[in-house]
Design an enzyme around this catalytic site. Sequence first.
Site, short mmCIF file in Angstrom:
data_model
loop_
_atom_site.label_atom_id
_atom_site.label_comp_id
_atom_site.label_asym_id
_atom_site.label_seq_id
_atom_site.Cartn_x
_atom_site.Cartn_y
_atom_site.Cartn_z
N ASP A 265 0.80 -1.22 0.00
CA ASP A 265 0.00 0.00 0.00
C ASP A 265 0.84 1.27 0.00
O ASP A 265 2.06 1.23 0.18
CB ASP A 265 -0.96 0.01 1.20
CG ASP A 265 -0.33 -0.54 2.48
OD1 ASP A 265 0.91 -0.53 2.57
OD2 ASP A 265 -1.06 -0.97 3.38
N ASN B 141 -7.60 -2.91 14.05
CA ASN B 141 -8.97 -3.29 13.69
C ASN B 141 -9.00 -4.52 12.79
O ASN B 141 -10.01 -4.83 12.17
CB ASN B 141 -9.69 -2.11 13.00
CG ASN B 141 -8.97 -1.65 11.75
OD1 ASN B 141 -8.03 -2.30 11.28
ND2 ASN B 141 -9.42 -0.55 11.18
N HIS C 28 -7.23 -4.97 10.06
CA HIS C 28 -6.96 -4.76 8.63
C HIS C 28 -5.66 -5.43 8.20
O HIS C 28 -4.74 -5.58 8.99
CB HIS C 28 -6.99 -3.26 8.24
CG HIS C 28 -5.81 -2.44 8.67
ND1 HIS C 28 -5.91 -1.08 8.87
CD2 HIS C 28 -4.52 -2.75 8.93
CE1 HIS C 28 -4.72 -0.61 9.21
NE2 HIS C 28 -3.87 -1.60 9.26
N GLU D 17 -9.69 -2.08 5.23
CA GLU D 17 -10.35 -1.74 6.48
C GLU D 17 -11.62 -2.57 6.68
O GLU D 17 -12.15 -3.15 5.72
CB GLU D 17 -10.72 -0.25 6.45
CG GLU D 17 -9.52 0.69 6.31
CD GLU D 17 -8.72 0.86 7.60
OE1 GLU D 17 -8.42 -0.14 8.27
OE2 GLU D 17 -8.38 2.01 7.94
#
Length: 251
Positions: free
Chosen positions: A67, A134, A136, A141
Site C-alpha cells: 500500500d 482493527n 486490517h 479496512e
Amino acid sequence: MKLIVTESYEQSAYLAARMMLDVVREKPDALLGLATGTTPVPVYRYMVEEVRQEKADFGKVRTINLDEYIGLDGEDPNSYLYFMRKHLLDACRIPTGRVMIPNGMADTQAELDRMNAFADANPIDVQLLSVGVNGHIGFNEPSDVFYDRYHAVKLTQKTRESNSRLFSSIEEVPTEAITMGTGGIMRARKIVFLAAGEEKLDAMKKILEDGEVTPKCQGTILKFHQDCTLFLDKAMAGQIRPAAYVEVRRA
Ligand code: F6R
C-alpha cells in the site's frame, strides 16, 4: 495456518527474516510482497544484515508493496516508498526498476491499473504481513466485502489515530490510500505473518480462535490460506486459544 510461538518479538522477527531469505535462496528473482509499519522493521534489519555480510544475494529480487498513502510524495518521510528505501531497498541495492509501489501523487486510477496489471501477471512468492488494531491487512479496512485487487480506500479514524504516532499531528495523516486487495494478499504463494503488542490482541484472537471469517475483520480470511506462518511471542500467544486446525509449534 501455522503458529510459531517464540520467546520474544525479536526472535519472531529473526525467524520471519530467515523465512523470507530462504525464499530468495531458492528463487533468486523472487517477487517479495512487502509491508510497512513498525512491525516489519526488525525483519528488514535482519535481511539487510545478511545482504551486507554477503550471505544473501538480492541482485535479482523484485518487490511489490501492499500500500501507499494517496497525496504523499515518495520523498515525504511518511510515504511508504521512503520507508522502504530507508529500511530495505537502498541497503540491498534494489533499483526502482525492480520495485512496485503505488505512487501516491499520480492519478489514482492510472496507478490502480498499473499495479493491477503487474500483480495479475506476477504472482507473489512470499508476502510479509502484519495486522492493524482493527484487523486490517494492507489497508483493507473493516467492510461488508473483501476486495480482490488494488483499490483506493478511505482510512478509518481508528487507523488514522493509530498511524498518527508517526506524524506530527492527526490532521497530517492522509485520509486515503491505495492498497492491494485482500484477494491479492490471499494469492501470495506463501505468507509470513507477525504481530506484536497488546493493542493487536483482539484482532489476533479473531484471526486465530474458532470463529467466522468476516470482512469486518479482514485478517480472519488468513485462516483459509494454504501456506501462512504466523510468529507470535509467548506473551501474546499465551492469551489466545487457537482453533483446532491451527498447527502450533514452539520455535
Ligand atoms: C502496512 C500495512 C498495514 C500494517 C498494519 C500494522 O503496509 O499494510 O496493514 O501492517 O497497520 O502496522 P504496524 O506494524 O505499524 O503496527
